[in-house]
Design a protein around this motif. Structure first.
Motif, PDB file in Angstrom:
ATOM      1  N   LEU A   1       0.850  -1.181   0.000  1.00  0.00           N
ATOM      2  CA  LEU A   1       0.000   0.000   0.000  1.00  0.00           C
ATOM      3  C   LEU A   1       0.893   1.240   0.000  1.00  0.00           C
ATOM      4  O   LEU A   1       1.800   1.360   0.815  1.00  0.00           O
ATOM      5  CB  LEU A   1      -0.884  -0.006   1.260  1.00  0.00           C
ATOM      6  CG  LEU A   1      -1.774   1.183   1.499  1.00  0.00           C
ATOM      7  CD1 LEU A   1      -2.817   1.277   0.413  1.00  0.00           C
ATOM      8  CD2 LEU A   1      -2.432   1.075   2.851  1.00  0.00           C
ATOM      9  N   LYS A   2       0.645   2.179  -0.915  1.00  0.00           N
ATOM     10  CA  LYS A   2       1.442   3.397  -1.002  1.00  0.00           C
ATOM     11  C   LYS A   2       0.634   4.551  -0.420  1.00  0.00           C
ATOM     12  O   LYS A   2      -0.514   4.772  -0.808  1.00  0.00           O
ATOM     13  CB  LYS A   2       1.817   3.704  -2.443  1.00  0.00           C
ATOM     14  CG  LYS A   2       2.733   4.889  -2.582  1.00  0.00           C
ATOM     15  CD  LYS A   2       3.172   5.071  -4.023  1.00  0.00           C
ATOM     16  CE  LYS A   2       4.101   6.266  -4.115  1.00  0.00           C
ATOM     17  NZ  LYS A   2       4.551   6.469  -5.501  1.00  0.00           N
ATOM     18  N   VAL A   3       1.259   5.291   0.511  1.00  0.00           N
ATOM     19  CA  VAL A   3       0.585   6.426   1.153  1.00  0.00           C
ATOM     20  C   VAL A   3       1.469   7.663   1.026  1.00  0.00           C
ATOM     21  O   VAL A   3       2.653   7.568   0.697  1.00  0.00           O
ATOM     22  CB  VAL A   3       0.296   6.142   2.649  1.00  0.00           C
ATOM     23  CG1 VAL A   3      -0.665   4.978   2.792  1.00  0.00           C
ATOM     24  CG2 VAL A   3       1.576   5.890   3.417  1.00  0.00           C
ATOM     25  N   LYS A   4       0.870   8.821   1.315  1.00  0.00           N
ATOM     26  CA  LYS A   4       1.639  10.059   1.300  1.00  0.00           C
ATOM     27  C   LYS A   4       2.640  10.057   2.427  1.00  0.00           C
ATOM     28  O   LYS A   4       2.428   9.428   3.462  1.00  0.00           O
ATOM     29  CB  LYS A   4       0.707  11.269   1.467  1.00  0.00           C
ATOM     30  CG  LYS A   4      -0.172  11.513   0.286  1.00  0.00           C
ATOM     31  CD  LYS A   4      -1.021  12.752   0.528  1.00  0.00           C
ATOM     32  CE  LYS A   4      -1.917  13.006  -0.654  1.00  0.00           C
ATOM     33  NZ  LYS A   4      -2.788  14.173  -0.435  1.00  0.00           N
ATOM     34  N   ARG A   5       3.743  10.799   2.237  1.00  0.00           N
ATOM     35  CA  ARG A   5       4.756  10.937   3.275  1.00  0.00           C
ATOM     36  C   ARG A   5       4.109  11.549   4.511  1.00  0.00           C
ATOM     37  O   ARG A   5       3.363  12.520   4.419  1.00  0.00           O
ATOM     38  CB  ARG A   5       5.890  11.829   2.798  1.00  0.00           C
ATOM     39  CG  ARG A   5       6.938  12.049   3.861  1.00  0.00           C
ATOM     40  CD  ARG A   5       7.971  13.011   3.408  1.00  0.00           C
ATOM     41  NE  ARG A   5       8.841  12.307   2.464  1.00  0.00           N
ATOM     42  CZ  ARG A   5       9.984  12.792   2.024  1.00  0.00           C
ATOM     43  NH1 ARG A   5      10.375  13.976   2.399  1.00  0.00           N
ATOM     44  NH2 ARG A   5      10.713  12.109   1.193  1.00  0.00           N
ATOM     45  N   MET A   6       4.390  10.980   5.676  1.00  0.00           N
ATOM     46  CA  MET A   6       3.761  11.454   6.905  1.00  0.00           C
ATOM     47  C   MET A   6       4.733  12.226   7.790  1.00  0.00           C
ATOM     48  O   MET A   6       4.333  12.959   8.673  1.00  0.00           O
ATOM     49  CB  MET A   6       3.187  10.276   7.685  1.00  0.00           C
ATOM     50  CG  MET A   6       2.184   9.496   6.861  1.00  0.00           C
ATOM     51  SD  MET A   6       1.584   8.070   7.690  1.00  0.00           S
ATOM     52  CE  MET A   6       0.212   8.771   8.564  1.00  0.00           C
ATOM     53  N   ILE A   7       6.026  12.059   7.581  1.00  0.00           N
ATOM     54  CA  ILE A   7       7.026  12.742   8.403  1.00  0.00           C
ATOM     55  C   ILE A   7       7.937  13.520   7.480  1.00  0.00           C
ATOM     56  O   ILE A   7       8.463  12.997   6.514  1.00  0.00           O
ATOM     57  CB  ILE A   7       7.853  11.740   9.229  1.00  0.00           C
ATOM     58  CG1 ILE A   7       6.936  10.954  10.145  1.00  0.00           C
ATOM     59  CG2 ILE A   7       8.936  12.452  10.011  1.00  0.00           C
ATOM     60  CD1 ILE A   7       7.636   9.853  10.896  1.00  0.00           C
ATOM     61  N   GLY A   8       8.159  14.803   7.845  1.00  0.00           N
ATOM     62  CA  GLY A   8       9.115  15.664   7.170  1.00  0.00           C
ATOM     63  C   GLY A   8       8.915  15.700   5.731  1.00  0.00           C
ATOM     64  O   GLY A   8       9.494  15.936   4.811  1.00  0.00           O
TER      65      GLY A   8
END
Length: 97
Positions: free
Chosen positions: A90-97
């Motif tokens: 599953l590919k998600v948006k970057r959540m950190i920095g």
């Protein structure tokens, strides 16, 4: 009893990267000195013969057993309904920095 000076409080404020007004410096010097006085009182208590206490709630480990549960779907079936997949994950948006 330990007494903090204005310079001590200013140094602590600098280390904590906070700015204090003159009134706050005087107030914190008094309050922190009182706190140190309480700590000194605690240091003078005779605790010989007492067992160290690392928690007081009586809670024990509440982790569940790691078991595979079959919900009736395969990973491939679930990956078909997600918005983005990359390298079978599953590919998600970057959540950190």
């Amino acid at each position: 009893m330990a007494k903090l000076s204005r310079d001590d409080v200013l140094k602590l404020a600098e280390l904590a990267r906070i700015s204090l007004s003159d009134d706050e410096v005087d107030s914190f010097a008094s309050e922190l000195s009182a706190i140190l006085g309480y700590v000194e009182q605690l240091s003078s208590v005779d605790v010989s013969g007492l067992e160290p206490t690392n928690q007081v709630t009586g809670l024990t480990n509440v982790m569940r057993k790691d078991e595979v549960i079959d919900y009736g779907y395969t990973p491939d079936e679930l990956l078909k309904i997600v918005p983005k997949v990359e390298k079978n994950m599953l590919k998600v948006k970057r959540m950190i920095g």
